[in-house]
Design a protein around this motif. Structure first.
Motif, PDB file in Angstrom:
ATOM      1  N   ALA A 162       0.851  -1.187   0.000  1.00 61.72           N
ATOM      2  CA  ALA A 162       0.000   0.000   0.000  1.00 61.72           C
ATOM      3  C   ALA A 162       0.892   1.244   0.000  1.00 61.72           C
ATOM      4  N   PRO A 163       0.499   2.268  -0.722  1.00 59.41           N
ATOM      5  CA  PRO A 163       1.304   3.493  -0.733  1.00 59.41           C
ATOM      6  C   PRO A 163       1.392   4.070   0.684  1.00 59.41           C
ATOM      7  N   ALA A 164       2.597   4.498   1.046  1.00 56.48           N
ATOM      8  CA  ALA A 164       2.823   4.961   2.416  1.00 56.48           C
ATOM      9  C   ALA A 164       2.913   6.479   2.528  1.00 56.48           C
ATOM     10  N   THR A 165       3.586   7.111   1.590  1.00 56.76           N
ATOM     11  CA  THR A 165       3.779   8.563   1.685  1.00 56.76           C
ATOM     12  C   THR A 165       2.661   9.296   0.948  1.00 56.76           C
ATOM     13  N   VAL A 166       2.563  10.576   1.201  1.00 51.74           N
ATOM     14  CA  VAL A 166       1.571  11.399   0.501  1.00 51.74           C
ATOM     15  C   VAL A 166       1.816  11.331  -1.005  1.00 51.74           C
ATOM     16  N   GLU A 167       3.069  11.421  -1.400  1.00 56.25           N
ATOM     17  CA  GLU A 167       3.420  11.367  -2.826  1.00 56.25           C
ATOM     18  C   GLU A 167       2.993  10.034  -3.458  1.00 56.25           C
ATOM     19  N   GLU A 168       3.258   8.932  -2.777  1.00 58.22           N
ATOM     20  CA  GLU A 168       2.865   7.615  -3.281  1.00 58.22           C
ATOM     21  C   GLU A 168       1.344   7.505  -3.381  1.00 58.22           C
ATOM     22  N   LYS A 169       0.647   8.021  -2.384  1.00 56.99           N
ATOM     23  CA  LYS A 169      -0.818   7.987  -2.397  1.00 56.99           C
ATOM     24  C   LYS A 169      -1.357   8.825  -3.555  1.00 56.99           C
ATOM     25  N   TYR A 170      -0.775   9.990  -3.733  1.00 54.08           N
ATOM     26  CA  TYR A 170      -1.175  10.874  -4.830  1.00 54.08           C
ATOM     27  C   TYR A 170      -0.963  10.191  -6.183  1.00 54.08           C
ATOM     28  N   LEU A 171       0.225   9.637  -6.401  1.00 55.43           N
ATOM     29  CA  LEU A 171       0.533   8.988  -7.692  1.00 55.43           C
ATOM     30  C   LEU A 171      -0.374   7.796  -7.952  1.00 55.43           C
ATOM     31  N   ARG A 172      -0.616   6.996  -6.928  1.00 50.56           N
ATOM     32  CA  ARG A 172      -1.515   5.837  -7.086  1.00 50.56           C
ATOM     33  C   ARG A 172      -2.935   6.322  -7.378  1.00 50.56           C
ATOM     34  N   ALA A 173      -3.354   7.393  -6.729  1.00 52.18           N
ATOM     35  CA  ALA A 173      -4.696   7.942  -6.954  1.00 52.18           C
ATOM     36  C   ALA A 173      -4.852   8.459  -8.380  1.00 52.18           C
ATOM     37  N   VAL A 174      -3.802   9.036  -8.933  1.00 52.20           N
ATOM     38  CA  VAL A 174      -3.858   9.498 -10.326  1.00 52.20           C
ATOM     39  C   VAL A 174      -4.109   8.311 -11.255  1.00 52.20           C
ATOM     40  N   VAL A 175      -3.392   7.229 -11.022  1.00 57.55           N
ATOM     41  CA  VAL A 175      -3.584   6.022 -11.838  1.00 57.55           C
ATOM     42  C   VAL A 175      -5.011   5.503 -11.683  1.00 57.55           C
ATOM     43  N   LEU A 176      -5.483   5.426 -10.460  1.00 57.53           N
ATOM     44  CA  LEU A 176      -6.848   4.937 -10.209  1.00 57.53           C
ATOM     45  C   LEU A 176      -7.891   5.849 -10.850  1.00 57.53           C
ATOM     46  N   THR A 177      -7.667   7.147 -10.810  1.00 55.37           N
ATOM     47  CA  THR A 177      -8.598   8.093 -11.446  1.00 55.37           C
ATOM     48  C   THR A 177      -8.624   7.862 -12.948  1.00 55.37           C
ATOM     49  N   ASN A 178      -7.464   7.688 -13.540  1.00 57.48           N
ATOM     50  CA  ASN A 178      -7.401   7.433 -14.985  1.00 57.48           C
ATOM     51  C   ASN A 178      -8.082   6.125 -15.367  1.00 57.48           C
ATOM     52  N   GLU A 179      -8.075   5.170 -14.451  1.00 54.10           N
ATOM     53  CA  GLU A 179      -8.756   3.889 -14.665  1.00 54.10           C
ATOM     54  C   GLU A 179     -10.236   3.978 -14.297  1.00 54.10           C
ATOM     55  N   ARG A 180     -10.667   5.141 -13.854  1.00 56.38           N
ATOM     56  CA  ARG A 180     -12.046   5.421 -13.414  1.00 56.38           C
ATOM     57  C   ARG A 180     -12.446   4.574 -12.209  1.00 56.38           C
ATOM     58  N   ARG A 181     -11.483   4.278 -11.373  1.00 56.05           N
ATOM     59  CA  ARG A 181     -11.731   3.621 -10.091  1.00 56.05           C
ATOM     60  C   ARG A 181     -11.773   4.741  -9.055  1.00 56.05           C
ATOM     61  N   LEU A 182     -12.821   5.540  -9.176  1.00 52.31           N
ATOM     62  CA  LEU A 182     -12.896   6.821  -8.485  1.00 52.31           C
ATOM     63  C   LEU A 182     -13.016   6.703  -6.968  1.00 52.31           C
ATOM     64  N   ASP A 183     -13.798   5.762  -6.481  1.00 52.81           N
ATOM     65  CA  ASP A 183     -13.944   5.621  -5.027  1.00 52.81           C
ATOM     66  C   ASP A 183     -12.610   5.278  -4.378  1.00 52.81           C
ATOM     67  N   GLU A 184     -11.840   4.386  -5.008  1.00 54.10           N
ATOM     68  CA  GLU A 184     -10.524   4.025  -4.472  1.00 54.10           C
ATOM     69  C   GLU A 184      -9.571   5.229  -4.514  1.00 54.10           C
ATOM     70  N   ALA A 185      -9.611   5.950  -5.618  1.00 48.66           N
ATOM     71  CA  ALA A 185      -8.748   7.123  -5.764  1.00 48.66           C
ATOM     72  C   ALA A 185      -9.067   8.156  -4.696  1.00 48.66           C
ATOM     73  N   ILE A 186     -10.334   8.432  -4.502  1.00 53.53           N
ATOM     74  CA  ILE A 186     -10.741   9.447  -3.515  1.00 53.53           C
ATOM     75  C   ILE A 186     -10.361   9.016  -2.101  1.00 53.53           C
ATOM     76  N   ALA A 187     -10.485   7.721  -1.806  1.00 54.45           N
ATOM     77  CA  ALA A 187     -10.095   7.240  -0.477  1.00 54.45           C
ATOM     78  C   ALA A 187      -8.602   7.500  -0.227  1.00 54.45           C
ATOM     79  N   LEU A 188      -7.760   7.238  -1.218  1.00 60.33           N
ATOM     80  CA  LEU A 188      -6.328   7.517  -1.076  1.00 60.33           C
ATOM     81  C   LEU A 188      -6.068   9.018  -0.943  1.00 60.33           C
ATOM     82  N   LEU A 189      -6.766   9.806  -1.725  1.00 58.28           N
ATOM     83  CA  LEU A 189      -6.590  11.261  -1.674  1.00 58.28           C
ATOM     84  C   LEU A 189      -7.088  11.833  -0.342  1.00 58.28           C
ATOM     85  N   ASP A 190      -8.124  11.225   0.220  1.00 57.51           N
ATOM     86  CA  ASP A 190      -8.593  11.641   1.551  1.00 57.51           C
ATOM     87  C   ASP A 190      -7.495  11.424   2.592  1.00 57.51           C
ATOM     88  N   GLU A 191      -6.835  10.247   2.514  1.00 58.06           N
ATOM     89  CA  GLU A 191      -5.728   9.965   3.437  1.00 58.06           C
ATOM     90  C   GLU A 191      -4.606  10.989   3.259  1.00 58.06           C
TER      91      GLU A 191
END
Length: 188
Positions: free
Chosen positions: A88-117
């Motif tokens: 699982a992404p640990a740093t803010v940067e890792e969470k942000y980068l993973r969320a960008v990928v998830l957003t591009n894949e339209r896995r929006l709920d997962e992306a938003i959960a990471l961005l909330d963290e």
């Protein structure tokens, strides 16, 4: 003058009779049996055992390229299944980068959960706020978009202009609250 009708040949161009299957070597038949066993192991999620069988089949590349290619494909599937799960992404940067990928894949709920963290850890991170606004815009959640985008604009006013042309905001672009926010001199 009568013409003589040609009767179809009883053999094809390769010399085989119609309906007769092409003869395969004993090695091929053995490899085919191994391939079928390997597929059963894959279906049973016994990837390590299947990988062993598939590896020996893939070595037949020169003699049986089609079977070898299929074996390589299933070998790759087994390797992926056996690979350790991504951490699982640990740093803010890792969470942000993973969320960008998830957003591009339209896995929006997962992306938003990471961005909330990430936003809980760094509440003024413009990239996190803007990306969360973008993901929420794709969901059509105008109120949340405006909240995130307003916070991002307070930190960096140039993101206002970025949002104007960003296609991710299409669903909310005509909403009065969004228009008020992105129009220069209003909103934030």
């Amino acid at each position: 003058m009568a013409t003589k009708k040609k009767t179809p040949s009883k053999t094809d161009a390769a010399g085989d009779k119609p309906g007769q299957s092409k003869h395969h070597s004993e090695a091929y038949e053995a490899a085919l049996g191994q391939y079928e066993q390997a597929l059963e192991l894959v279906r049973g999620q016994k990837y390590e055992q299947a990988l062993g069988l598939l590896g020996s089949i893939a070595e037949l590349q020169r003699d049986e390229p089609e079977l070898a290619d299929r074996a390589r494909t299933y070998s790759e599937l087994c390797r992926r299944k056996l690979a350790p799960a991504a951490e699982a992404p640990a740093t803010v940067e890792e969470k942000y980068l993973r969320a960008v990928v998830l957003t591009n894949e339209r896995r929006l709920d997962e992306a938003i959960a990471l961005l909330d963290e990430a936003a809980r850890e760094e509440p003024t991170n413009v990239s996190v706020l803007y990306t969360r606004a973008s993901a929420r815009a794709l969901q059509g959640n105008t109120e949340a978009v405006v909240t995130d985008l307003r916070q991002a604009i307070l930190v960096d006013p140039t993101v206002r202009y970025q949002a104007v042309n960003d296609p991710d905001f299409e669903k909310v672009r005509d909403d009065a609250a969004f228009i008020d926010l992105i129009e220069p001199g209003t909103g934030a």
